[in-house]
Design a protein around this motif. Structure first.
Motif, PDB file in Angstrom:
ATOM      1  N   VAL A  23       0.869  -0.932   0.033  1.00  0.00           N
ATOM      2  CA  VAL A  23      -0.083   0.450   0.206  1.00  0.00           C
ATOM      3  C   VAL A  23       0.878   1.200   0.279  1.00  0.00           C
ATOM      4  O   VAL A  23       1.672   1.564   0.759  1.00  0.00           O
ATOM      5  N   VAL A  24       0.251   2.244  -0.975  1.00  0.00           N
ATOM      6  CA  VAL A  24       1.741   3.145  -1.134  1.00  0.00           C
ATOM      7  C   VAL A  24       1.104   4.329  -0.883  1.00  0.00           C
ATOM      8  O   VAL A  24      -0.872   4.998  -1.003  1.00  0.00           O
ATOM      9  N   ILE A  25       1.455   5.232   0.327  1.00  0.00           N
ATOM     10  CA  ILE A  25       0.223   6.545   0.753  1.00  0.00           C
ATOM     11  C   ILE A  25       1.147   7.472   0.547  1.00  0.00           C
ATOM     12  O   ILE A  25       2.016   7.650   1.304  1.00  0.00           O
ATOM     13  N   GLY A  26       0.741   8.060  -0.046  1.00  0.00           N
ATOM     14  CA  GLY A  26       1.422   9.747  -0.395  1.00  0.00           C
ATOM     15  C   GLY A  26       0.505  10.811  -1.055  1.00  0.00           C
ATOM     16  O   GLY A  26      -0.355  10.526  -1.460  1.00  0.00           O
ATOM     17  N   ASP A  27       1.851  11.649  -1.375  1.00  0.00           N
ATOM     18  CA  ASP A  27       1.602  13.312  -2.467  1.00  0.00           C
ATOM     19  C   ASP A  27       1.995  12.684  -3.635  1.00  0.00           C
ATOM     20  O   ASP A  27       2.732  12.375  -4.288  1.00  0.00           O
ATOM     21  N   CYS A  28       0.375  12.092  -4.318  1.00  0.00           N
ATOM     22  CA  CYS A  28       0.223  11.935  -6.234  1.00  0.00           C
ATOM     23  C   CYS A  28       0.670  13.322  -6.639  1.00  0.00           C
ATOM     24  O   CYS A  28       0.290  13.773  -6.518  1.00  0.00           O
ATOM     25  N   ILE A  29       1.529  12.971  -7.783  1.00  0.00           N
ATOM     26  CA  ILE A  29       2.304  14.056  -8.744  1.00  0.00           C
ATOM     27  C   ILE A  29       1.930  13.671 -10.188  1.00  0.00           C
ATOM     28  O   ILE A  29       2.397  12.525 -10.182  1.00  0.00           O
ATOM     29  N   LEU A  30       1.297  14.590 -11.216  1.00  0.00           N
ATOM     30  CA  LEU A  30       1.296  13.683 -12.540  1.00  0.00           C
ATOM     31  C   LEU A  30       2.726  14.610 -12.690  1.00  0.00           C
ATOM     32  O   LEU A  30       2.765  16.496 -12.818  1.00  0.00           O
ATOM     33  N   ASP A  31       3.758  13.994 -13.196  1.00  0.00           N
ATOM     34  CA  ASP A  31       5.204  14.740 -14.235  1.00  0.00           C
ATOM     35  C   ASP A  31       4.618  14.434 -16.143  1.00  0.00           C
ATOM     36  O   ASP A  31       3.925  13.503 -15.758  1.00  0.00           O
ATOM     37  N   ARG A  32       4.686  15.824 -16.373  1.00  0.00           N
ATOM     38  CA  ARG A  32       4.438  16.663 -17.301  1.00  0.00           C
ATOM     39  C   ARG A  32       6.002  16.232 -18.039  1.00  0.00           C
ATOM     40  O   ARG A  32       6.832  17.456 -17.531  1.00  0.00           O
ATOM     41  N   TRP A  33       6.771  15.748 -19.014  1.00  0.00           N
ATOM     42  CA  TRP A  33       7.428  16.618 -20.049  1.00  0.00           C
ATOM     43  C   TRP A  33       7.420  16.863 -21.326  1.00  0.00           C
ATOM     44  O   TRP A  33       6.805  15.974 -22.080  1.00  0.00           O
ATOM     45  N   THR A  34       7.477  18.261 -21.347  1.00  0.00           N
ATOM     46  CA  THR A  34       7.577  18.462 -23.190  1.00  0.00           C
ATOM     47  C   THR A  34       9.101  18.781 -23.283  1.00  0.00           C
ATOM     48  O   THR A  34       9.854  19.510 -22.707  1.00  0.00           O
ATOM     49  N   VAL A  35       8.938  18.001 -24.565  1.00  0.00           N
ATOM     50  CA  VAL A  35      10.568  17.857 -24.980  1.00  0.00           C
ATOM     51  C   VAL A  35      10.834  18.248 -26.317  1.00  0.00           C
ATOM     52  O   VAL A  35       9.542  18.414 -27.349  1.00  0.00           O
ATOM     53  N   GLY A  36      11.801  19.394 -26.578  1.00  0.00           N
ATOM     54  CA  GLY A  36      12.013  19.805 -27.976  1.00  0.00           C
ATOM     55  C   GLY A  36      13.433  19.856 -28.481  1.00  0.00           C
ATOM     56  O   GLY A  36      14.400  19.254 -27.552  1.00  0.00           O
ATOM     57  N   LYS A  37      13.294  20.491 -29.475  1.00  0.00           N
ATOM     58  CA  LYS A  37      14.618  21.157 -29.628  1.00  0.00           C
ATOM     59  C   LYS A  37      14.985  22.202 -29.466  1.00  0.00           C
ATOM     60  O   LYS A  37      14.202  23.458 -30.278  1.00  0.00           O
ATOM     61  N   ALA A  38      16.218  22.925 -28.914  1.00  0.00           N
ATOM     62  CA  ALA A  38      16.754  24.257 -28.365  1.00  0.00           C
ATOM     63  C   ALA A  38      17.232  24.875 -29.374  1.00  0.00           C
ATOM     64  O   ALA A  38      18.803  24.362 -29.068  1.00  0.00           O
ATOM     65  N   GLU A  39      16.877  25.905 -29.957  1.00  0.00           N
ATOM     66  CA  GLU A  39      18.153  26.008 -31.949  1.00  0.00           C
ATOM     67  C   GLU A  39      18.483  27.510 -31.575  1.00  0.00           C
ATOM     68  O   GLU A  39      19.361  27.684 -31.963  1.00  0.00           O
ATOM     69  N   SER A  87      -5.741  17.078 -14.564  1.00  0.00           N
ATOM     70  CA  SER A  87      -4.389  16.028 -14.151  1.00  0.00           C
ATOM     71  C   SER A  87      -4.967  15.148 -13.068  1.00  0.00           C
ATOM     72  O   SER A  87      -3.846  14.746 -13.230  1.00  0.00           O
ATOM     73  N   GLY A  88      -6.027  15.060 -12.746  1.00  0.00           N
ATOM     74  CA  GLY A  88      -6.284  14.341 -11.682  1.00  0.00           C
ATOM     75  C   GLY A  88      -6.841  12.233 -12.931  1.00  0.00           C
ATOM     76  O   GLY A  88      -6.704  12.071 -12.604  1.00  0.00           O
ATOM     77  N   ARG A  89      -7.361  13.534 -13.622  1.00  0.00           N
ATOM     78  CA  ARG A  89      -8.257  11.642 -14.810  1.00  0.00           C
ATOM     79  C   ARG A  89      -6.457  11.109 -15.368  1.00  0.00           C
ATOM     80  O   ARG A  89      -6.869  10.420 -15.183  1.00  0.00           O
ATOM     81  N   VAL A  90      -6.071  12.188 -15.440  1.00  0.00           N
ATOM     82  CA  VAL A  90      -5.572  11.667 -16.545  1.00  0.00           C
ATOM     83  C   VAL A  90      -4.084  10.605 -15.742  1.00  0.00           C
ATOM     84  O   VAL A  90      -3.509  10.128 -15.827  1.00  0.00           O
ATOM     85  N   LEU A  91      -3.509  10.907 -14.289  1.00  0.00           N
ATOM     86  CA  LEU A  91      -2.446  10.329 -12.824  1.00  0.00           C
ATOM     87  C   LEU A  91      -3.564   9.058 -12.933  1.00  0.00           C
ATOM     88  O   LEU A  91      -2.854   8.234 -12.694  1.00  0.00           O
ATOM     89  N   ARG A  92      -5.209   9.268 -12.633  1.00  0.00           N
ATOM     90  CA  ARG A  92      -5.722   8.359 -12.466  1.00  0.00           C
ATOM     91  C   ARG A  92      -5.170   6.742 -13.599  1.00  0.00           C
ATOM     92  O   ARG A  92      -4.784   5.767 -13.560  1.00  0.00           O
TER      93      ARG A  92
END
Length: 518
Positions: A23-39, A87-92
């Motif tokens: 059982v994991v009890i704690g602070d749930c976080i949604l991590d978003r990563w936006t990846v691209g090229k810095a030119e 974000s909650g719906r995506v995380l679930r």
């Protein structure tokens, strides 16, 4: 120590067989990563312009611990607070896709789900934007306590992940006191908040340990003795039975009540600047191991191996059971040619790692070898062992050597937890290889002195350090070979006597004098 093959295989098999409930009890976080090229740099502000190629969303925080525990084979229930937002719906959905039971997630109407969004340009994080959930009210806390009570029934282990984002001890501790699983682990920014729970294990990082003690730990490997000396204080302030302090590239230190010596693991540092969540993986793996009642030190060794897997990956990553086994069962990748070795050493040095180099024949590996290799590994972050090829061993040791081929000798060394890379060289000395690699530390074992070594002048000329480690008496390869031959000769003589012969043809003389070197 690093987890060995048998330990990892046995643990993975046990988890697969028992399917423990975590059982994991704690602070749930949604991590978003936006990846691209810095030119280029924006004309509007001194900031890079990132051309986006991909956006992903993955569970983070306690939710990352949950998906890692599930990936390692445990059944997992996630207990935490989320908002009724996108974000909650995506995380679930991401948790359910990973196989985590989300029945016990508490959705708070009108609340925001904590989200951490990173923009990656090229090979580095350009900016991180945090959207934090508000502190929950008493009603949400009561609902969380009820969810914890339902989730921990029949659980084998519980882990609390507190990032100071909403989960409160007063909602969790009384419940776990009433219905406590066999193992309780706490990973918290402020461990004093959970001292009343008396966790079986806490997993603070260097900064959290410094905060717990109220003083700086220093830097690099110098932190280790400071942590060891503070054992009683760490355990008293956290209320824990044991604490494992994670020290990034310097591995971990396990502090146990009554233990004569602190137990250490070694990390495999990576230069990946986008890696995130290795601490969650470590905590998940340790908890899963404790859930099947693995010894604490075994649990920590396996947890380190799991964390080593994810630090090599970009983003918030997960260590599966298969990846964990693969990471410790591929010693062949440790045996490299000189070109690959040079590339690996260059990469390690660029990542700030200290390279240690040693060499020898290592014909019949014995306790003297393993003692000195462990001592060598203590002197840096990457241990390279250069192995004499078969022809050079014959030139150095005589026509009856080596006993084992270079391929076999390399394979044995590569399987040792303290050895990072093995290579084979054909010259009588490793000087050409040393000149190419320029290791920070050159190590020899045995009863040498630096002045006896041709390599000393080469190493000191470019500013390297020559270190002589302890010699283990009566553990030279020649001595081992001599004892084997003497035992074989005695057996043959006895057999000859029984057969009525004088055994005169038996050679009982040692091949050479004992050698002080590997």
């Amino acid at each position: 120590m690093t987890a060995d093959v048998r330990l990892v295989r046995d643990l993975v098999a046990t988890v697969d067989d028992r399917e423990p409930l975590v059982v994991v009890i704690g602070d749930c976080i949604l991590d978003r990563w936006t990846v691209g090229k810095a030119e280029r740099v924006s004309r509007e502000a001194p900031a890079p312009v990132v051309r986006v190629t991909e956006t992903i969303a993955v569970p983070g925080g306690a939710a990352n611990t949950a998906v890692n525990a599930r990936a390692l084979g445990a059944r997992v229930r996630m207990v935490g607070l989320i908002g009724d937002d996108e974000s909650g719906r995506v995380l679930r959905e991401r948790l359910e896709t990973a196989g985590v039971d989300t029945t016990y997630l508490v959705e708070v109407p009108g609340a925001r789900t904590t989200t951490k969004s990173r923009v990656v340009g090229g090979d580095r994080v350009v900016v991180r934007v945090d959207e934090l959930a508000a502190t929950p009210d008493a009603h949400a806390g009561a609902r969380l306590a009820g969810a914890v009570a339902r989730a921990v029934r029949t659980a084998d282990a519980a882990v609390v992940c507190d990032y100071d984002l909403g989960v409160q001890p007063e909602d969790v501790v009384p419940v776990l006191d009433r219905d406590r699983p066999s193992a309780v682990v706490v990973d918290a920014h402020d461990l004093t908040r959970w001292a009343a729970l008396h966790p079986d294990l806490v997993t603070p990082n260097s900064g959290e340990t410094a905060g717990l003690l109220g003083r700086d730990l220093g830097a690099g490997s110098a932190r280790v003795p400071v942590v060891v000396d503070a054992r009683d204080e760490v355990l008293a302030r956290s209320g824990a039975r044991a604490a494992v302090v994670t020290l990034d590239r310097d591995g971990t230190v396990l502090l146990e009540r009554g233990a004569d010596q602190a137990f250490r693991t070694r990390a495999t540092p990576a230069s990946e600047q986008q890696a995130s969540g290795a601490g969650d993986t470590f905590c998940a793996a340790a908890t899963v191991a404790l859930a099947v009642r693995a010894p604490l030190r075994d649990a920590i060794a396996v947890a380190q191996a799991a964390a080593d897997v994810v630090v090599r990956e970009a983003g918030t990553s997960v260590c599966t059971a298969a990846a964990l086994v693969e990471s410790v069962t591929a010693p062949a990748a440790t045996v490299v040619d000189h070109d690959d070795l040079a590339t690996a050493v260059e990469a390690a040095r660029a990542a700030g790692r200290r390279v240690v180099f040693t060499n020898g024949c290592f014909d019949v590996v014995h306790r003297g070898h393993t003692t000195y290799l462990r001592q060598a590994r203590e002197l840096g972050d990457l241990l390279v062992v250069a192995l004499n090829d078969d022809d050079s061993v014959r030139r150095l040791k005589g026509p009856e050597r080596p006993i084992n081929t270079a391929e076999d000798r390399a394979g044995v060394l590569a399987a040792l937890a303290c050895v990072d890379l093995v290579t084979v060289f054909a010259t009588d000395t490793p000087i050409p290889l040393i000149e190419r690699l320029r290791p920070e530390v050159y190590v020899k074992g045995g009863d040498y002195s630096p002045e006896m070594l041709q390599e000393t002048g080469v190493v000191r000329a470019y500013g390297g350090e020559v270190v002589m480690v302890d010699y283990v008496p009566e553990h030279s390869t020649t001595a081992v070979v001599r004892r084997i031959r003497e035992a074989a000769a005695a057996t043959a003589a006895a057999a000859a006597a029984d057969a009525g012969t004088d055994g005169a043809a038996v050679d009982t003389a040692p091949a050479t004098e004992p050698d002080p070197a590997p």
